[in-house]
Each structure stands twice: as C-alpha cells, then as structure tokens.
Scaffold this active site. Sequence first.
Site, mmCIF file in Angstrom:
data_model
loop_
_atom_site.group_PDB
_atom_site.id
_atom_site.type_symbol
_atom_site.label_atom_id
_atom_site.label_comp_id
_atom_site.label_asym_id
_atom_site.label_seq_id
_atom_site.Cartn_x
_atom_site.Cartn_y
_atom_site.Cartn_z
ATOM 1 N N ASN A 23 0.799 -1.228 0.000
ATOM 2 C CA ASN A 23 0.000 0.000 0.000
ATOM 3 C C ASN A 23 0.836 1.285 0.000
ATOM 4 O O ASN A 23 0.301 2.358 -0.222
ATOM 5 C CB ASN A 23 -1.022 -0.027 1.145
ATOM 6 C CG ASN A 23 -2.134 -1.021 0.851
ATOM 7 O OD1 ASN A 23 -2.298 -1.457 -0.293
ATOM 8 N ND2 ASN A 23 -2.895 -1.404 1.869
ATOM 9 N N ARG A 92 -7.467 -0.602 -7.030
ATOM 10 C CA ARG A 92 -7.899 0.624 -6.362
ATOM 11 C C ARG A 92 -6.906 1.763 -6.598
ATOM 12 O O ARG A 92 -7.268 2.906 -6.844
ATOM 13 C CB ARG A 92 -7.977 0.308 -4.857
ATOM 14 C CG ARG A 92 -8.438 1.443 -4.003
ATOM 15 C CD ARG A 92 -9.904 1.588 -4.107
ATOM 16 N NE ARG A 92 -10.423 2.619 -3.234
ATOM 17 C CZ ARG A 92 -11.638 3.109 -3.371
ATOM 18 N NH1 ARG A 92 -12.434 2.657 -4.311
ATOM 19 N NH2 ARG A 92 -12.076 4.041 -2.556
ATOM 20 N N ARG A 121 -16.832 1.524 -1.083
ATOM 21 C CA ARG A 121 -15.590 2.250 -1.337
ATOM 22 C C ARG A 121 -15.758 3.492 -2.226
ATOM 23 O O ARG A 121 -15.150 3.607 -3.292
ATOM 24 C CB ARG A 121 -14.530 1.300 -1.915
ATOM 25 C CG ARG A 121 -14.339 0.053 -1.087
ATOM 26 C CD ARG A 121 -13.211 -0.805 -1.565
ATOM 27 N NE ARG A 121 -11.914 -0.335 -1.107
ATOM 28 C CZ ARG A 121 -10.758 -0.917 -1.405
ATOM 29 N NH1 ARG A 121 -10.737 -1.979 -2.175
ATOM 30 N NH2 ARG A 121 -9.631 -0.448 -0.951
ATOM 31 N N PRO A 122 -16.594 4.451 -1.787
ATOM 32 C CA PRO A 122 -16.763 5.666 -2.599
ATOM 33 C C PRO A 122 -15.484 6.507 -2.624
ATOM 34 O O PRO A 122 -14.579 6.294 -1.802
ATOM 35 C CB PRO A 122 -17.883 6.417 -1.865
ATOM 36 C CG PRO A 122 -17.835 5.920 -0.466
ATOM 37 C CD PRO A 122 -17.340 4.497 -0.519
ATOM 38 N N ILE A 123 -15.429 7.472 -3.561
ATOM 39 C CA ILE A 123 -14.239 8.347 -3.630
ATOM 40 C C ILE A 123 -14.645 9.809 -3.422
ATOM 41 O O ILE A 123 -13.976 10.733 -3.885
ATOM 42 C CB ILE A 123 -13.451 8.147 -4.950
ATOM 43 C CG1 ILE A 123 -14.293 8.516 -6.184
ATOM 44 C CG2 ILE A 123 -12.946 6.717 -5.079
ATOM 45 C CD1 ILE A 123 -13.433 8.649 -7.456
ATOM 46 N N ASP A 124 -15.778 10.012 -2.723
ATOM 47 C CA ASP A 124 -16.304 11.368 -2.541
ATOM 48 C C ASP A 124 -15.317 12.311 -1.840
ATOM 49 O O ASP A 124 -15.258 13.509 -2.149
ATOM 50 C CB ASP A 124 -17.633 11.307 -1.761
ATOM 51 C CG ASP A 124 -17.482 10.596 -0.434
ATOM 52 O OD1 ASP A 124 -17.130 9.398 -0.443
ATOM 53 O OD2 ASP A 124 -17.672 11.224 0.614
ATOM 54 N N GLN A 125 -14.518 11.804 -0.898
ATOM 55 C CA GLN A 125 -13.587 12.682 -0.171
ATOM 56 C C GLN A 125 -12.456 13.166 -1.069
ATOM 57 O O GLN A 125 -12.001 14.305 -0.954
ATOM 58 C CB GLN A 125 -13.013 11.958 1.051
ATOM 59 C CG GLN A 125 -14.065 11.546 2.072
ATOM 60 C CD GLN A 125 -14.857 12.739 2.584
ATOM 61 O OE1 GLN A 125 -14.307 13.697 3.126
ATOM 62 N NE2 GLN A 125 -16.170 12.697 2.395
ATOM 63 N N ILE A 326 -14.538 -0.519 9.180
ATOM 64 C CA ILE A 326 -14.108 0.221 7.971
ATOM 65 C C ILE A 326 -14.905 -0.209 6.730
ATOM 66 O O ILE A 326 -15.335 0.635 5.949
ATOM 67 C CB ILE A 326 -12.586 0.027 7.716
ATOM 68 C CG1 ILE A 326 -11.763 0.234 8.999
ATOM 69 C CG2 ILE A 326 -12.104 0.923 6.568
ATOM 70 C CD1 ILE A 326 -11.618 1.642 9.499
HETATM 71 N N1 EPU Z 1 -14.369 6.292 2.342
HETATM 72 C C1 EPU Z 1 -15.420 7.090 1.943
HETATM 73 N N2 EPU Z 1 -15.168 8.058 1.024
HETATM 74 C C2 EPU Z 1 -13.950 8.272 0.502
HETATM 75 C C3 EPU Z 1 -12.888 7.453 0.915
HETATM 76 C C4 EPU Z 1 -13.128 6.467 1.841
HETATM 77 O O1 EPU Z 1 -16.552 6.913 2.382
HETATM 78 O O2 EPU Z 1 -13.809 9.167 -0.335
HETATM 79 C C5 EPU Z 1 -14.599 5.229 3.339
HETATM 80 C C6 EPU Z 1 -14.450 3.855 2.684
HETATM 81 O O3 EPU Z 1 -15.669 3.420 2.124
HETATM 82 C C7 EPU Z 1 -14.029 3.011 3.868
HETATM 83 C C8 EPU Z 1 -13.202 3.974 4.711
HETATM 84 O O4 EPU Z 1 -13.577 5.285 4.303
HETATM 85 O O5 EPU Z 1 -15.161 2.658 4.607
HETATM 86 C C9 EPU Z 1 -11.706 3.807 4.592
HETATM 87 O O6 EPU Z 1 -11.337 3.864 3.266
HETATM 88 P P1 EPU Z 1 -9.868 4.324 2.857
HETATM 89 O O7 EPU Z 1 -9.988 5.432 1.872
HETATM 90 O O8 EPU Z 1 -9.013 4.531 4.051
HETATM 91 O O9 EPU Z 1 -9.336 3.061 2.127
HETATM 92 P P2 EPU Z 1 -8.547 3.005 0.800
HETATM 93 O O10 EPU Z 1 -7.585 4.132 0.696
HETATM 94 O O11 EPU Z 1 -9.478 2.764 -0.315
HETATM 95 C C10 EPU Z 1 -6.494 1.705 1.759
HETATM 96 C C11 EPU Z 1 -5.858 0.407 1.408
HETATM 97 C C12 EPU Z 1 -6.755 -0.718 1.881
HETATM 98 C C13 EPU Z 1 -6.958 -0.596 3.369
HETATM 99 C C14 EPU Z 1 -7.490 0.786 3.742
HETATM 100 C C15 EPU Z 1 -7.496 0.959 5.228
HETATM 101 C C16 EPU Z 1 -4.635 0.932 -0.587
HETATM 102 C C17 EPU Z 1 -4.490 0.782 -2.057
HETATM 103 N N3 EPU Z 1 -5.663 0.337 -0.024
HETATM 104 O O12 EPU Z 1 -7.725 1.713 1.048
HETATM 105 O O13 EPU Z 1 -6.056 -1.905 1.603
HETATM 106 O O14 EPU Z 1 -7.877 -1.557 3.804
HETATM 107 O O15 EPU Z 1 -6.668 1.809 3.156
HETATM 108 O O16 EPU Z 1 -8.177 2.080 5.588
HETATM 109 O O17 EPU Z 1 -3.812 1.548 0.060
HETATM 110 C C18 EPU Z 1 -5.805 -4.203 1.251
HETATM 111 O O18 EPU Z 1 -4.587 -4.005 1.189
HETATM 112 O O19 EPU Z 1 -6.314 -5.351 1.316
HETATM 113 C C19 EPU Z 1 -6.719 -3.051 1.249
HETATM 114 C C20 EPU Z 1 -8.007 -3.143 1.004
#
Ligand code: EPU
Length: 416
Positions: A23, A92, A121-125, A326
Amino acid sequence: MAKIIIEGNHVLEGTIEISGAKNSAVALVPASILSDGKVTIDNIPNISDIKALNEILEYLGATVERKDATITIDSSTIENKEIPEKISKKLRASYYFMSALLGKYKKVEMFFPGGCKIGSRPIDQTLKAFKLLGANVVEKDNKYIITADELIGNTIYLDMPSVGATINTILASCKAKGTTIIGNAAKEPEIVNVATFLNQMGAHIRGAGTSEITIEGVDKLGSCYTEVIPDRIETGTYLIAGALMGNNLRIENVIPDHVESLTSKLIEMGVPLIIKPSTIIVSKVNHLKPVNIKTLGYPGFPTDLQQPITTLLTKCSGKSTLIETIYENRFQNVFYLNKMGANIDIKGNLIEINGPSKLVGTQVTATDLRAGACLILAALSATGTTTINEIEHVLRGYENIVEKLSNVGAKISLVE
Ligand code: EPU
C-alpha cells in the site's frame, strides 16, 4: 484461474523476509510522475498490483526499468491521456494517477478505480478535495473529467481519515499555489512514506503521520531515491502463521512499531513473541485466550489483518469477538472458515468466534486479497489438504508467498 494447494499441519521453522509494503508502493509509483526527472524506488514488491501500475505508466509513455527490487521511472516523456478502463479497474490504487496527473497537468480523464469487493468504497472525499483545490469535476457514466485553470491551496477537512483521500490530496496539492491543510488526515505509515518521497523530490509537506498535514505548494519536483517501508500487513500475516504453526519462526525486516496493535493482541492471547529492532520471533502454544478486536485506522487494529486474525481466533478457548468498522463486506472468509470446521456467527458488523475448533482441509475460494490470506493460514493449520481457488487475489498483494512459506516448511504449491 490459479489455485493454491496446501497439505496442512506442518511446523513452520526458519526465517521469512518481509517485502516492501504494497500500500506504499502502489502510491509511490503513481506519485513518481509528479517529478520532472528520474526517480528510483527500492524495495518494490514483486506483486501483480505493481505490474498493473507499471502498465499504466508505460501506456502514458514513461520509461520504467526494473532490476530486482529497484525500479527507475522516467516520466519526462509522458502524455496526459485517458487511461483505459480495463487497466484502471484492475486495482484501487489506479486513482493515485488521477491526483498525480491533475497535480501535474491540471487536467485528467479517468474511470472509477477497481479493487477488492469488500464494500462500496466511494471516492467522494477525494473529489471533495479536488473541488476545494479549485478543480471542476464532471462525472459521466463511470468516468471523471477533472480540470482546473490553476490549483490553489485550501483547508480540506476529511469526513473520515481515509488513506486514499489523504494521499490523493497530497498528490494533487504539492504543486498547487499556496498552502493546503488536510484535517482529520489518515495517519498510516504508508502516508509518511509517500510524503517523504515527495519531500525528497522537493515538495514541502509537514505533519504526515499526524491528523493534520500541511503542504506548501512548489513549482518543480525533481529526481530522487527512496525506499518502500516493510509491509506491516504481510508482517502481521506471517506473525499469525507463526502463532498457528511456528517453532521460533523468525519474521525479518519488520518495523515492530507498525504492528504493535497486532503484537499487543497476540501477547494478550498468550502467544510467545520475542520482539527485536527489526525481527520478531513467534511460536505456537497450545492454549490461547479469547480476545475482542475492533478495526480502526492506524494506529488502531488494521482492517487488513481482520480476516487473517480470524483464523487464529478459531483456536482460542472460548468466545472472541471482532468488530469491522471500515468495510461493510469484509466477512466473506467466514463462510469458508465455517466450511473448514470453525464456529463463527456473523451479527451485522460483528462476528463471534467460538473456539477452539479443529480445522479440516476442503475446497475454498479466496473472494478477496485478505480473505485469501485468511484461508491460507487456515489451510496451514488444518488437518488434510485444502485447495484455495481464485488465488490471483492473493498474488496481487503478497510477494512470493508460496516460496516464502515453502522455505519454512509448509507443503504448499501453486497450480496455474
Ligand atoms: N471512504 C469514503 N469516502 C472516501 C474514501 C473512503 O466513504 O472518499 C470510506 C471507505 O468506504 C471506507 C473507509 O472510508 O469505509 C476507509 O477507506 P480508505 O480510503 O481509508 O481506504 P482506501 O484508501 O481505499 C487503503 C488500502 C486498503 C486498506 C485501507 C485501510 C490501498 C491501495 N488500499 O484503502 O487496503 O484496507 O486503506 O483504511 O492503500 C488491502 O490491502 O487489502 C486493502 C483493502
């Protein structure tokens, strides 16, 4: 579809060397295009997610050279063009190109990213941050067209400490005009790795690893060398393997602080650990105490180790509970653990694990990356033979997992 076949119940002895963090690496590679020069990144894991990102880099026209664990990226020849959906949906982290291209060219056209199906896993933020930096975001079907005359620093308070949104905001703002402040930022070590890399290129980022990150925009980013930190989730997975089947199993090239939420739980369960500056030695014991675990952002217990530790909780004497905060769909491993003989009930975002259970080998499926890791751990500790289908999910994130486990005594083979 490839599968892994494991004959279980063999003692694990010897040394496992931890690779660079998936990651971190999946963010460092896209971040490299912000440089106007050549960047060298060491300790890059050899996993399929990195191959997919290199494919994107080469599609954009960058020159990528890989020698063992070292990758050199020259982005001086890239063209800012739309990345085809069939490549971006492989993972992702493809959306780190969204912010890096926006940060560099003030324009990007890209599709919604892929990744494990563990929640919505939305990307709204991330999109909120782009807008606050002055970009115009148009969403059509599954595609985003993001443009800005100029990006101007702003204060961006995230609704939740999202790893992806924090990294995307850093990438989009490090060449913006003025100062950007990210409030409620994620504190994961991978974010520190990315900020350090950008600072070595010439960026001005302070506070990475805390919940407030300040980025002073700069005009130019240049050449640099950096190293990927050890993978704390791979470390945790092998520590759990050692707690299940280890006899002084040595896990090397680790940063113990990064896995403290796990090691403190293992100690609470009664797992004997010897923790040294970059090595942890772990062994199996016969009686484990049940524990309660809740997933949280760093430094809390990582969601990415939630599925792997479930296997160990099936060995505890009594009822353990695990709350996933999460992701809403990260219990797909439970069906297969129960098929192997576990006694686990799902109650909303909580599971109750009633142990100890004897696990028995059978046919199971890796529905996602960490579910696959959980099932490999279950198979290592089960009697008989387990076949784990759809193992491609695991190969996305664990370098040489078959070789690493074979070298310490596991009877494991990959069937392509
Ligand atoms: N979320 C939102 N809106 C956003 C972004 C996130 O609602 O704009 C929510 C997500 O739906 C989730 C939470 O916030 O419920 C955390 O999401 P986050 O953005 O932190 O996750 P990510 O960046 O998509 C990374 C890792 C994941 C890991 C999470 C831990 C990468 C590529 N992926 O995901 O890794 O679980 O952080 O927070 O870095 C894995 O390696 O198996 C994996 C899934």
